[in-house]
Scaffold this motif. Structure first.
Motif, PDB file in Angstrom:
ATOM      1  N   LEU A 110       0.830  -1.209   0.000  1.00 56.22           N
ATOM      2  CA  LEU A 110       0.000   0.000   0.000  1.00 56.22           C
ATOM      3  C   LEU A 110       0.858   1.249   0.000  1.00 56.22           C
ATOM      4  O   LEU A 110       0.568   2.232  -0.706  1.00 56.22           O
ATOM      5  CB  LEU A 110      -0.926  -0.025   1.220  1.00 56.22           C
ATOM      6  N   VAL A 111       1.946   1.197   0.752  1.00 57.49           N
ATOM      7  CA  VAL A 111       2.835   2.367   0.856  1.00 57.49           C
ATOM      8  C   VAL A 111       3.606   2.582  -0.430  1.00 57.49           C
ATOM      9  O   VAL A 111       3.747   3.716  -0.919  1.00 57.49           O
ATOM     10  CB  VAL A 111       3.794   2.200   2.050  1.00 57.49           C
ATOM     11  N   PHE A 112       4.101   1.482  -1.022  1.00 56.92           N
ATOM     12  CA  PHE A 112       5.004   1.618  -2.165  1.00 56.92           C
ATOM     13  C   PHE A 112       4.287   1.684  -3.512  1.00 56.92           C
ATOM     14  O   PHE A 112       4.936   1.863  -4.536  1.00 56.92           O
ATOM     15  CB  PHE A 112       5.985   0.433  -2.200  1.00 56.92           C
ATOM     16  N   CYS A 113       2.969   1.554  -3.548  1.00 56.59           N
ATOM     17  CA  CYS A 113       2.291   1.546  -4.849  1.00 56.59           C
ATOM     18  C   CYS A 113       2.355   2.903  -5.546  1.00 56.59           C
ATOM     19  O   CYS A 113       2.277   2.973  -6.768  1.00 56.59           O
ATOM     20  CB  CYS A 113       0.844   1.092  -4.683  1.00 56.59           C
ATOM     21  N   GLY A 114       2.481   3.990  -4.795  1.00 59.64           N
ATOM     22  CA  GLY A 114       2.544   5.327  -5.384  1.00 59.64           C
ATOM     23  C   GLY A 114       1.213   6.007  -5.505  1.00 59.64           C
ATOM     24  O   GLY A 114       1.140   7.149  -5.982  1.00 59.64           O
ATOM     25  N   GLY A 115       0.139   5.342  -5.094  1.00 61.32           N
ATOM     26  CA  GLY A 115      -1.182   5.938  -5.212  1.00 61.32           C
ATOM     27  C   GLY A 115      -1.586   6.755  -4.005  1.00 61.32           C
ATOM     28  O   GLY A 115      -2.427   7.656  -4.134  1.00 61.32           O
ATOM     29  N   LEU A 116      -1.008   6.490  -2.840  1.00 66.79           N
ATOM     30  CA  LEU A 116      -1.331   7.280  -1.645  1.00 66.79           C
ATOM     31  C   LEU A 116      -0.540   8.570  -1.611  1.00 66.79           C
ATOM     32  O   LEU A 116      -1.078   9.638  -1.292  1.00 66.79           O
ATOM     33  CB  LEU A 116      -1.045   6.467  -0.378  1.00 66.79           C
ATOM     34  N   PHE A 117       0.717   8.487  -1.911  1.00 69.85           N
ATOM     35  CA  PHE A 117       1.597   9.666  -1.966  1.00 69.85           C
ATOM     36  C   PHE A 117       2.710   9.344  -2.950  1.00 69.85           C
ATOM     37  O   PHE A 117       3.010   8.172  -3.206  1.00 69.85           O
ATOM     38  CB  PHE A 117       2.159  10.003  -0.583  1.00 69.85           C
ATOM     39  N   PRO A 118       3.355  10.359  -3.501  1.00 70.84           N
ATOM     40  CA  PRO A 118       4.379  10.111  -4.521  1.00 70.84           C
ATOM     41  C   PRO A 118       5.586   9.385  -3.943  1.00 70.84           C
ATOM     42  O   PRO A 118       6.015   9.659  -2.827  1.00 70.84           O
ATOM     43  CB  PRO A 118       4.760  11.519  -4.989  1.00 70.84           C
ATOM     44  N   VAL A 119       6.106   8.402  -4.722  1.00 75.62           N
ATOM     45  CA  VAL A 119       7.360   7.743  -4.364  1.00 75.62           C
ATOM     46  C   VAL A 119       8.439   8.078  -5.381  1.00 75.62           C
ATOM     47  O   VAL A 119       9.628   7.838  -5.137  1.00 75.62           O
ATOM     48  CB  VAL A 119       7.178   6.216  -4.281  1.00 75.62           C
ATOM     49  N   ASN A 120       8.022   8.654  -6.517  1.00 78.11           N
ATOM     50  CA  ASN A 120       8.976   9.014  -7.554  1.00 78.11           C
ATOM     51  C   ASN A 120       9.863  10.160  -7.076  1.00 78.11           C
ATOM     52  O   ASN A 120       9.387  11.157  -6.533  1.00 78.11           O
ATOM     53  CB  ASN A 120       8.231   9.430  -8.820  1.00 78.11           C
ATOM     54  N   GLY A 121      11.175  10.024  -7.283  1.00 76.22           N
ATOM     55  CA  GLY A 121      12.105  11.073  -6.912  1.00 76.22           C
ATOM     56  C   GLY A 121      12.477  11.098  -5.446  1.00 76.22           C
ATOM     57  O   GLY A 121      13.212  11.998  -5.034  1.00 76.22           O
ATOM     58  N   ARG A 122      12.041  10.163  -4.667  1.00 80.75           N
ATOM     59  CA  ARG A 122      12.381  10.118  -3.240  1.00 80.75           C
ATOM     60  C   ARG A 122      13.415   9.014  -3.036  1.00 80.75           C
ATOM     61  O   ARG A 122      13.109   7.827  -3.208  1.00 80.75           O
ATOM     62  CB  ARG A 122      11.142   9.863  -2.386  1.00 80.75           C
ATOM     63  N   PRO A 123      14.663   9.376  -2.709  1.00 79.95           N
ATOM     64  CA  PRO A 123      15.725   8.371  -2.569  1.00 79.95           C
ATOM     65  C   PRO A 123      15.325   7.271  -1.585  1.00 79.95           C
ATOM     66  O   PRO A 123      14.591   7.506  -0.628  1.00 79.95           O
ATOM     67  CB  PRO A 123      16.916   9.184  -2.060  1.00 79.95           C
ATOM     68  N   VAL A 124      15.833   6.103  -1.814  1.00 81.50           N
ATOM     69  CA  VAL A 124      15.591   4.886  -1.029  1.00 81.50           C
ATOM     70  C   VAL A 124      14.156   4.393  -1.214  1.00 81.50           C
ATOM     71  O   VAL A 124      13.925   3.241  -1.584  1.00 81.50           O
ATOM     72  CB  VAL A 124      15.905   5.084   0.469  1.00 81.50           C
ATOM     73  N   LEU A 125      13.168   5.294  -0.982  1.00 79.46           N
ATOM     74  CA  LEU A 125      11.775   4.892  -1.125  1.00 79.46           C
ATOM     75  C   LEU A 125      11.477   4.481  -2.559  1.00 79.46           C
ATOM     76  O   LEU A 125      10.820   3.465  -2.809  1.00 79.46           O
ATOM     77  CB  LEU A 125      10.854   6.025  -0.693  1.00 79.46           C
ATOM     78  N   GLU A 126      11.981   5.246  -3.504  1.00 78.98           N
ATOM     79  CA  GLU A 126      11.738   4.921  -4.910  1.00 78.98           C
ATOM     80  C   GLU A 126      12.434   3.626  -5.295  1.00 78.98           C
ATOM     81  O   GLU A 126      11.853   2.763  -5.977  1.00 78.98           O
ATOM     82  CB  GLU A 126      12.233   6.054  -5.807  1.00 78.98           C
ATOM     83  N   GLN A 127      13.670   3.408  -4.830  1.00 76.40           N
ATOM     84  CA  GLN A 127      14.405   2.191  -5.168  1.00 76.40           C
ATOM     85  C   GLN A 127      13.738   0.951  -4.562  1.00 76.40           C
ATOM     86  O   GLN A 127      13.668  -0.103  -5.203  1.00 76.40           O
ATOM     87  CB  GLN A 127      15.857   2.294  -4.682  1.00 76.40           C
ATOM     88  N   LEU A 128      13.243   1.076  -3.349  1.00 72.61           N
ATOM     89  CA  LEU A 128      12.549  -0.053  -2.731  1.00 72.61           C
ATOM     90  C   LEU A 128      11.257  -0.371  -3.468  1.00 72.61           C
ATOM     91  O   LEU A 128      10.849  -1.538  -3.562  1.00 72.61           O
ATOM     92  CB  LEU A 128      12.248   0.256  -1.257  1.00 72.61           C
ATOM     93  N   SER A 129      10.622   0.663  -4.014  1.00 70.82           N
ATOM     94  CA  SER A 129       9.350   0.422  -4.703  1.00 70.82           C
ATOM     95  C   SER A 129       9.537  -0.378  -5.982  1.00 70.82           C
ATOM     96  O   SER A 129       8.594  -1.013  -6.460  1.00 70.82           O
ATOM     97  CB  SER A 129       8.672   1.765  -5.027  1.00 70.82           C
ATOM     98  N   TRP A 130      10.764  -0.360  -6.544  1.00 68.10           N
ATOM     99  CA  TRP A 130      10.994  -1.090  -7.787  1.00 68.10           C
ATOM    100  C   TRP A 130      10.830  -2.611  -7.624  1.00 68.10           C
ATOM    101  O   TRP A 130      10.611  -3.314  -8.608  1.00 68.10           O
ATOM    102  CB  TRP A 130      12.398  -0.785  -8.320  1.00 68.10           C
ATOM    103  N   ILE A 131      11.001  -3.098  -6.416  1.00 70.07           N
ATOM    104  CA  ILE A 131      10.921  -4.557  -6.222  1.00 70.07           C
ATOM    105  C   ILE A 131       9.582  -4.973  -5.617  1.00 70.07           C
ATOM    106  O   ILE A 131       9.432  -6.120  -5.177  1.00 70.07           O
ATOM    107  CB  ILE A 131      12.076  -5.052  -5.327  1.00 70.07           C
TER     108      ILE A 131
END
Length: 888
Positions: free
Chosen positions: A804-825
């Motif tokens: 839910l956190v990493f899907c990007g629909g609640l708040f942006p994860v693009n451009g946020r270090p570490v958070l964006e990289q974790l979302s890739w997996i």
């Protein structure tokens, strides 16, 4: 006029209407064992129950330490006591109403000159229940000179030495039915095969292991058809006439289950065409014909090898060896001997779990291994079955080192773990059918598998429960079903770990008597148990003290007197308080010499070689088909689970309807009406897909771990196991995704334009399906790491929250270090990106600036491709976990 001879009278033992004469100077042993002079096939009789002999003054009846007692005139004799026989009488074995042996003393005295030397054993009669074990004349080889061929009427002693040696088993000498005790004793004192230490009998009365069990054939044993084929039958070696070698391609002759072979083996473990033998000087060239269970030469699986003088070729339960240029065959029928010799297991830390464990079991016997907690019973079970080899010492199966020949002998060993190894949602017959598909070659005809299933159910009294679900059976019936799975392949050795755990006293007794019957049927059975209520049905008891020390090995009825205790609880308490003292006491007792005997040589440390993968009985596609059908059957049989899986997408679709707004995933025309409704709908859709996939698979592996480990040990491919589950879960999540998306689009408007598949609805369904499938792989990874089903729920909650956190629909994860990289997996990130691209989310909500949400085919393909990559990555991690040696 001739003076009639004078001397002591003869004696006759009459059982089942057949007389068995005994002369003075002879000793006749009565018991259940086929090696006794008078064999009594009754579970109440011990293997060596009693004996009669003339002591110089009178005939004497002696109890040989029988488990259930010897009764004379309705009175039980004291254990190992002797009583004189003054006239005709009757003796009963095991109970006052047990099998009756009439004892008749002839009034006419025996010939003074005809009595054999004192101590001579009674020759085996040619008739009676064991007559079928007396072989006839060997079939001469076509290449054998006529002068050297023995005739059926020619006595064994008159045959050429080379001909006699041709009929002898590997590692042994010819042993005729009338062989003297001195000759047998001399032969038994020979070293073990491969010059390794072992427990060897030193006297004819030894009740342990006899390594060369085969008798010298005196007639043809190989059954030949009019077409010239030879069929291998029986445990006694058969000299086979080698067929004339063929010329050109496919030279030589074949061995297999099919009638098209020159040598036919009636064995379901053998492939239709199993192996080709090509004669050459001094032996044969062996060519495996892509057999499922493998071809073994001297215990090693081979594709191509030579079979020279004395080498052993194994095809299923059949064994072939070369003796003086002739091919000698026999069948392992299950009545084999078993020896543990100086087994020691030491951890790297130096802690000893097994401390010099030695014992010998004769064939068709039942051994109970008991002891307090922490005594090393489970470690001993692993060492005896070869799944965790001892750090020093050896285990011998019929004289062959189990560790050196493990890949061959593993088919002869059945193991029933403490946990049930059968799916509780299946019926008894369904469970056995699927097990038969996995354990027998895939070229076996279906009706032969069905026939074997019926035979096993009949043997274990499960026929009336064939259509009963396993979870509806009693505890004892469930345990018999687990045993039935192992009996499908006719193992010679059967090991059971705590089979009576959790059962009431009645079921405990029922299970133990079932094991008694299995042992009497020609198997050696070893049971690990905490229950001591029914030890009397066992032939021997092995008591382990803490630290894996042998505190007692012998008949169950002598254990309490050995410890001078009134009950078994006192025995357990005594050995727990002084384990080393209990070990020393047993080692210096007469029972040690009688029941175990000192090994001939000191043990050698065992250096395990590289582990060999268990051979597969079927190809991976065949196993995958069986496993997928079984998994589907399990799902459909559990109506509650199937209903939950069907209702889950409907409930998730209903949840999307609480999202405020009427635009859904469509494009609002007035800019002032633009809202976050589409983003919220996609969050519910994708997280719902994640939940569907993870919930379906997260309990799967941990719940079936006992089943998988046992099936893996008998050749199940981890790849087939994993892909079989992924196949069914793939179909299940596709159905769920279709239901969920269609129900949502019935209420909420869908996207206006497709970018790849021509239909936006199809693109939403495919993206949700790929997301759910990746979640299935994630759930299987988590299930492979947890130890119990109770640990699954916290992981499931954390996993769904992370998605839910990493899907990007609640708040942006693009451009946020570490958070964006974790979302890739995370599957949710790419699932949300795929549905956002189809919905053109950037146009619906201009503030959404994620580059993955662009309404272009490239980004949809990227999202779907990443979901496939993530699913494969999780699957390979799961496969690594399933294939780990530590889990085997």
């Amino acid at each position: 006029m001739t003076t009639p001879p004078t001397g002591p009278p003869d004696l006759r033992l009459v059982f089942d209407g057949r007389p068995h004469p005994v002369r003075p100077g002879q000793t006749a042993v009565i018991g259940r064992d086929l090696g006794c002079e008078l064999t009594v096939a009754d579970a109440r009789a011990s293997r060596r129950h009693a004996q009669v002999h003339f002591d110089g003054r009178a005939w004497v009846l002696t109890d040989l330490g029988s488990s259930n007692g010897t009764y004379l005139a309705g009175q039980r004799l004291a254990t190992r006591s002797s009583v004189p026989l003054t006239g005709d009488t009757a003796v009963r074995l095991g109970a006052v109403d047990g099998p009756e042996i009439e004892i008749r003393i002839d009034t006419a005295p025996a010939s003074a000159t005809g009595a054999p030397p004192a101590g001579q054993r009674l020759p085996r009669p040619a008739t009676g229940p064991t007559a079928h074990r007396t072989p006839s004349a060997p079939m001469p080889s076509a290449s054998q000179p006529a002068a050297a061929r023995p005739s059926a009427s020619q006595p064994a002693a008159a045959r050429p030495a080379a001909a006699q040696a041709a009929y002898a088993p590997a590692g042994g000498s010819p042993a005729g039915p009338a062989q003297s005790a001195e000759a047998r004793s001399s032969r038994l004192s020979q070293p073990l095969p491969q010059r390794k230490a072992g427990l060897l009998p030193t006297s004819p009365s030894h009740t342990g292991v006899v390594f060369d069990r085969w008798s010298l054939p005196s007639g043809p044993l190989a059954t030949r058809t009019p077409s010239g084929r030879a069929t291998v039958t029986g445990a006694v070696p058969q000299v086979l006439s080698v067929p004339e070698p063929q010329r050109g391609v496919g030279a030589g002759f074949t061995i297999g289950r099919g009638l098209e072979n020159q040598i036919v083996v009636d064995d379901l473990l053998a492939s239709r065409q199993h192996v080709r033998l090509v004669p050459r000087p001094g032996g044969f060239d062996v060519h495996d014909l892509d057999s499922r269970n493998g071809t073994y030469v001297n215990g090693r699986r081979v594709q191509h090898a030579g079979l020279a003088e004395g080498d052993l070729l194994a095809v299923g339960h059949s064994r072939f060896t070369v003796r003086h240029g002739q091919l000698v065959a026999s069948v392992d029928e299950g009545d084999v001997n078993f020896v543990a010799n100086h087994l020691t297991f030491t951890l790297e830390s130096g802690k000893v779990l097994l401390d010099d464990v030695s014992f010998a079991l004769e064939g068709s016997s039942l051994l109970a291994v008991v002891g307090p907690s922490g005594a090393g019973k489970s470690t001993l079970l692993k060492a005896l079955t070869g799944s965790q080899q001892a750090t020093s010492g050896e285990v011998y199966y019929d004289g062959r080192d189990l560790y050196d020949n493990y890949q061959d002998l593993r088919h002869r060993i059945g193991v029933v773990p403490q946990d049930d190894v059968v799916h509780r949602q299946l019926t008894v017959k369904q469970a056995l059918r699927f097990a038969a598909e996995l354990r027998f070659p895939d070229d076996l005809d279906k009706h032969l598998r069905e026939q074997r299933v019926d035979e096993v159910m009949h043997e274990l009294d499960l026929t009336n429960h064939a259509d009963t679900r396993v979870d509806k059976l009693s505890g004892g019936q469930r345990k018999r079903t687990s045993v039935a799975l192992e009996l499908l392949t006719r193992p010679s050795l059967l090991f059971l770990d705590e089979p009576t755990s959790g059962l009431d006293p009645g079921l405990d007794k029922q299970v133990m008597h079932t094991l008694r019957g299995l042992a009497d049927g020609g198997r050696t059975v070893v049971v690990i148990t905490h229950s001591v209520a029914n030890l009397g049905v066992c032939d021997k008891v092995l008591l382990l003290a803490p630290g894996g020390k042998v505190a007692y090995f012998g008949p169950p009825n002598e254990m309490l007197s050995f410890f001078a205790a009134s009950d078994h609880a006192d025995v357990f308490t005594a050995v727990s308080r002084d384990a080393e003292g209990a070990k020393q006491r047993f080692q210096h007792s007469p029972l040690m010499q009688e029941q175990v005997e000192a090994p001939l040589r000191a043990p050698r440390p065992f250096q395990p070689g590289p582990p060999e993968k268990p051979p597969r009985q079927q190809s991976i596609p065949s196993q995958l088909s069986t496993l997928a059908r079984r998994h589907l059957r399990v799902i459909l049989a559990d109506k509650g689970y199937a209903l939950f899986m069907l209702l889950l997408p409907m409930v998730l679709a209903v949840l999307t309807m609480v999202v405020p707004g009427k635009s859904g995933l469509g494009m609002p025309i007035p800019p002032q009406l633009r809202t976050t409704e589409a983003m919220q709908l996609l969050v519910v859709l994708i997280v719902g897909a994640i939940f569907m996939g993870t919930a379906a698979s997260v309990r799967e592996l941990v719940g079936e771990r006992a089943i998988f480990l046992r099936e893996k040990a008998v050749g199940l491919s981890p790849q087939a196991y994993l892909w079989g589950k992924m196949t069914i879960f793939g179909v299940l999540t596709l159905i769920q995704s279709i239901i969920m998306v269609l129900l949502v689009l019935l209420v909420k408007p869908g996207p206006q334009d497709a970018i790849l598949l021509g239909s936006p609805t199809a693109e939403l369904v495919v993206t949700c399906w790929f997301t759910a499938f990746a979640a299935v792989a994630l759930g299987l990874v988590m299930s492979s790491f947890v130890k119990t089903s109770e640990q699954v729920m916290p992981l499931l909650v954390v996993s769904v929250m992370a998605q839910l956190v990493f899907c990007g629909g609640l708040f942006p994860v693009n451009g946020r270090p570490v958070l964006e990289q974790l979302s890739w997996i995370t599957p949710a990130r790419w699932g949300y990106a795929g549905t956002a691209a189809t919905s053109d989310l950037s146009a619906i909500w201009p503030k959404a600036d994620d580059p993955l949400w662009q309404h272009e085919p490239t980004y949809l393909l990227l999202a779907l491709g990443m979901l496939v990559v993530i699913a494969l990555a999780f699957s390979f991690v799961t496969l690594w976990r399933l294939g780990r040696k530590a889990d085997a």
